[in-house]
Design a protein around this motif. Structure first.
Motif, mmCIF file in Angstrom:
data_model
loop_
_atom_site.group_PDB
_atom_site.id
_atom_site.type_symbol
_atom_site.label_atom_id
_atom_site.label_comp_id
_atom_site.label_asym_id
_atom_site.label_seq_id
_atom_site.Cartn_x
_atom_site.Cartn_y
_atom_site.Cartn_z
ATOM 1 N N PHE A 67 0.812 -1.207 0.000
ATOM 2 C CA PHE A 67 0.000 0.000 0.000
ATOM 3 C C PHE A 67 0.855 1.271 0.000
ATOM 4 C CE2 PHE A 67 -2.996 -3.182 1.598
ATOM 5 C CZ PHE A 67 -4.113 -2.894 0.814
ATOM 6 N N LEU A 68 2.130 1.115 -0.253
ATOM 7 C CA LEU A 68 3.055 2.248 -0.383
ATOM 8 C C LEU A 68 2.997 3.175 0.830
ATOM 9 C CD1 LEU A 68 4.918 2.548 -2.882
ATOM 10 C CD2 LEU A 68 2.872 1.228 -3.394
ATOM 11 N N MET A 69 3.008 2.591 2.007
ATOM 12 C CA MET A 69 3.044 3.421 3.207
ATOM 13 C C MET A 69 4.376 4.159 3.332
ATOM 14 S SD MET A 69 0.032 2.995 4.160
ATOM 15 C CE MET A 69 0.103 4.064 5.600
ATOM 16 N N ASP A 70 5.364 3.762 2.515
ATOM 17 C CA ASP A 70 6.652 4.455 2.504
ATOM 18 C C ASP A 70 6.618 5.751 1.707
ATOM 19 O OD1 ASP A 70 6.333 2.300 0.520
ATOM 20 O OD2 ASP A 70 8.210 3.039 -0.323
ATOM 21 N N ASP A 71 5.534 6.004 0.973
ATOM 22 C CA ASP A 71 5.476 7.207 0.148
ATOM 23 C C ASP A 71 5.406 8.452 1.042
ATOM 24 O OD1 ASP A 71 4.862 8.365 -2.719
ATOM 25 O OD2 ASP A 71 3.502 9.369 -1.328
ATOM 26 N N THR A 72 6.314 9.392 0.788
ATOM 27 C CA THR A 72 6.377 10.596 1.597
ATOM 28 C C THR A 72 6.685 11.800 0.707
ATOM 29 O OG1 THR A 72 7.318 11.574 3.598
ATOM 30 C CG2 THR A 72 8.827 10.322 2.179
ATOM 31 N N ALA A 73 6.947 12.933 1.315
ATOM 32 C CA ALA A 73 7.201 14.168 0.574
ATOM 33 C C ALA A 73 8.017 15.105 1.447
ATOM 34 C CB ALA A 73 5.880 14.825 0.166
ATOM 35 N N LEU A 74 8.444 16.213 0.862
ATOM 36 C CA LEU A 74 9.146 17.260 1.596
ATOM 37 C C LEU A 74 8.257 18.490 1.689
ATOM 38 C CD1 LEU A 74 12.724 17.136 -0.012
ATOM 39 C CD2 LEU A 74 11.884 15.898 1.997
ATOM 40 N N ALA A 75 8.426 19.238 2.769
ATOM 41 C CA ALA A 75 7.724 20.504 2.942
ATOM 42 C C ALA A 75 8.735 21.572 3.324
ATOM 43 C CB ALA A 75 6.653 20.382 4.021
ATOM 44 N N TYR A 76 8.638 22.718 2.667
ATOM 45 C CA TYR A 76 9.530 23.835 2.957
ATOM 46 C C TYR A 76 8.698 25.014 3.445
ATOM 47 C CZ TYR A 76 12.972 27.564 2.301
ATOM 48 O OH TYR A 76 13.819 28.627 2.504
ATOM 49 N N VAL A 77 9.043 25.527 4.618
ATOM 50 C CA VAL A 77 8.320 26.656 5.186
ATOM 51 C C VAL A 77 8.912 27.941 4.631
ATOM 52 C CG1 VAL A 77 7.612 27.828 7.296
ATOM 53 C CG2 VAL A 77 7.845 25.328 7.270
ATOM 54 N N GLY A 78 8.231 28.509 3.645
ATOM 55 C CA GLY A 78 8.706 29.722 3.002
ATOM 56 C C GLY A 78 8.137 30.970 3.648
ATOM 57 N N ASN A 79 8.555 32.119 3.149
ATOM 58 C CA ASN A 79 8.100 33.388 3.703
ATOM 59 C C ASN A 79 6.623 33.636 3.442
ATOM 60 O OD1 ASN A 79 10.722 33.891 4.557
ATOM 61 N ND2 ASN A 79 11.257 35.036 2.705
ATOM 62 N N ASP A 80 6.111 33.066 2.337
ATOM 63 C CA ASP A 80 4.719 33.318 1.969
ATOM 64 C C ASP A 80 3.856 32.068 2.032
ATOM 65 O OD1 ASP A 80 6.071 32.142 -0.098
ATOM 66 O OD2 ASP A 80 5.281 33.445 -1.674
ATOM 67 N N GLY A 81 4.336 31.028 2.693
ATOM 68 C CA GLY A 81 3.535 29.821 2.821
ATOM 69 C C GLY A 81 4.374 28.565 2.728
ATOM 70 N N LEU A 82 3.682 27.462 2.515
ATOM 71 C CA LEU A 82 4.311 26.147 2.517
ATOM 72 C C LEU A 82 4.521 25.662 1.083
ATOM 73 C CD1 LEU A 82 5.119 24.138 4.771
ATOM 74 C CD2 LEU A 82 2.903 23.030 4.441
ATOM 75 N N TYR A 83 5.713 25.134 0.812
ATOM 76 C CA TYR A 83 6.041 24.574 -0.496
ATOM 77 C C TYR A 83 6.222 23.066 -0.347
ATOM 78 C CZ TYR A 83 6.878 29.387 -1.971
ATOM 79 O OH TYR A 83 6.731 30.716 -2.259
ATOM 80 N N LEU A 84 5.577 22.297 -1.229
ATOM 81 C CA LEU A 84 5.610 20.846 -1.150
ATOM 82 C C LEU A 84 6.342 20.255 -2.347
ATOM 83 C CD1 LEU A 84 1.945 20.133 0.014
ATOM 84 C CD2 LEU A 84 4.002 20.359 1.415
ATOM 85 N N ILE A 85 7.122 19.206 -2.084
ATOM 86 C CA ILE A 85 7.880 18.504 -3.124
ATOM 87 C C ILE A 85 7.543 17.028 -3.003
ATOM 88 C CG2 ILE A 85 10.167 18.050 -4.074
ATOM 89 C CD1 ILE A 85 11.079 20.536 -2.325
ATOM 90 N N THR A 86 6.939 16.464 -4.025
ATOM 91 C CA THR A 86 6.509 15.070 -3.977
ATOM 92 C C THR A 86 7.268 14.241 -5.008
ATOM 93 O OG1 THR A 86 4.754 15.150 -5.661
ATOM 94 C CG2 THR A 86 4.194 15.939 -3.455
ATOM 95 N N GLY A 87 7.222 12.909 -4.800
ATOM 96 C CA GLY A 87 7.762 11.993 -5.795
ATOM 97 C C GLY A 87 6.648 11.510 -6.684
ATOM 98 N N CYS A 88 5.750 10.709 -6.114
ATOM 99 C CA CYS A 88 4.589 10.194 -6.856
ATOM 100 C C CYS A 88 3.253 10.456 -6.168
ATOM 101 C CB CYS A 88 4.718 8.680 -7.070
ATOM 102 S SG CYS A 88 5.613 8.208 -8.554
#
Length: 270
Positions: free
Chosen positions: A165-186
């Motif tokens: 069930f791909l429980m290993d799937d994750t992402a990155l989050a960057y706390v920027g000056n104007d909000g949150l930026y997300l970086i995903t794989g799949c």
């Protein structure tokens, strides 16, 4: 934060890098450097060299999950890191064998080899990589229309298999000056689940940017509900790519304008 696309399904016009159905990003944040995913082959290394990026200088290699279009280049990467023992950050299940229809679709290197050549940080918990860049760890599947979906099977420690069930799937989050930026794989965890969890962990409610695969291919009910939620978020910098079909991107674009992604593209988010 600065993100450069080392590998994606698409390349930009008149920019002659290699492309493949895979993901690899080079990220600079708060004085540190990270490689997020390692593509399907050694092609991302050729692209990095042509971009004058030394991926062997990464403070850590981060995996979005354990499929081979995100981990396939690890063997080639390690062959270039003969004088270093790099850090590898991933969910523990990302290193488990994965199979689909008789094919090996998981990590190309066994755990004992990885642990010999890399310093493993395997965690289900969120992990701050810098003051503002966060590895999200295991994503809770709490959105009703994004339940866990199995892709093939994974092997357990005792040699048995279970649906993956791909429980290993994750992402990155960057706390920027104007909000949150997300970086995903799949986004196997579901992009709406990822957004909800990133907001919960960081305490930031506005999504200022998003880049990565959404794992949406047809305009089914799940895709349509996802598109509607993404439109509600009003994300000003929206870069769906990799495993996101043209049909889905086009439908999303009618509600929330999307940007194109190509190998060699660089984003700068403050």
């Amino acid at each position: 934060m600065e993100l450069t696309v080392l590998m994606d399904n698409h390349t930009e016009i008149d920019v002659y890098y290699l492309g493949e159905p895979a993901v690899s990003y080079w990220i600079r944040a708060d004085g540190k450097q990270f490689l997020f995913d390692a593509g399907y082959s050694d092609a991302f290394l050729h692209n990095a060299q042509d971009m004058n990026i030394d991926v062997t200088a990464a403070d850590a290699v981060i995996l979005s999950h354990g499929h081979n279009d995100h981990t396939g280049g690890l063997r080639a990467l390690l062959s270039h890191m003969t004088n270093r023992t790099p850090r590898l950050i991933a969910h523990p299940h990302a290193l488990s064998p994965k199979h689909l229809g008789g094919m090996d679709i998981g990590m190309p290197l066994p755990l004992d080899v990885l642990s010999h050549h890399m310093k493993l940080t395997l965690t289900k918990q969120p992990l701050w990589l810098t003051e503002r860049l966060l590895f999200l760890g295991e994503i809770p599947r709490t959105v009703a229309f994004e339940p866990p979906v199995a892709i093939g099977e994974t092997y357990l420690a005792d040699g048995l298999t279970e649906p993956d069930f791909l429980m290993d799937d994750t992402a990155l989050a960057y706390v920027g000056n104007d909000g949150l930026y997300l970086i995903t794989g799949c986004s196997h965890a579901g992009i709406c689940n990822i957004i909800r969890y990133a907001k919960q962990v960081t305490g930031v409610s506005h999504i200022a940017g998003l880049i990565g695969g959404l794992h949406l291919f047809s305009l089914d009910e799940r895709s349509q509900k996802t598109i509607a939620l993404l439109a509600e978020e009003r994300i000003p910098a929206l870069y769906p790519c990799h495993c996101t079909s043209f049909a889905v991107r086009a439908a999303l674009h009618t509600l929330s304008p999307v940007q194109e992604v190509g190998v060699g593209m660089t984003l700068k988010w403050e």
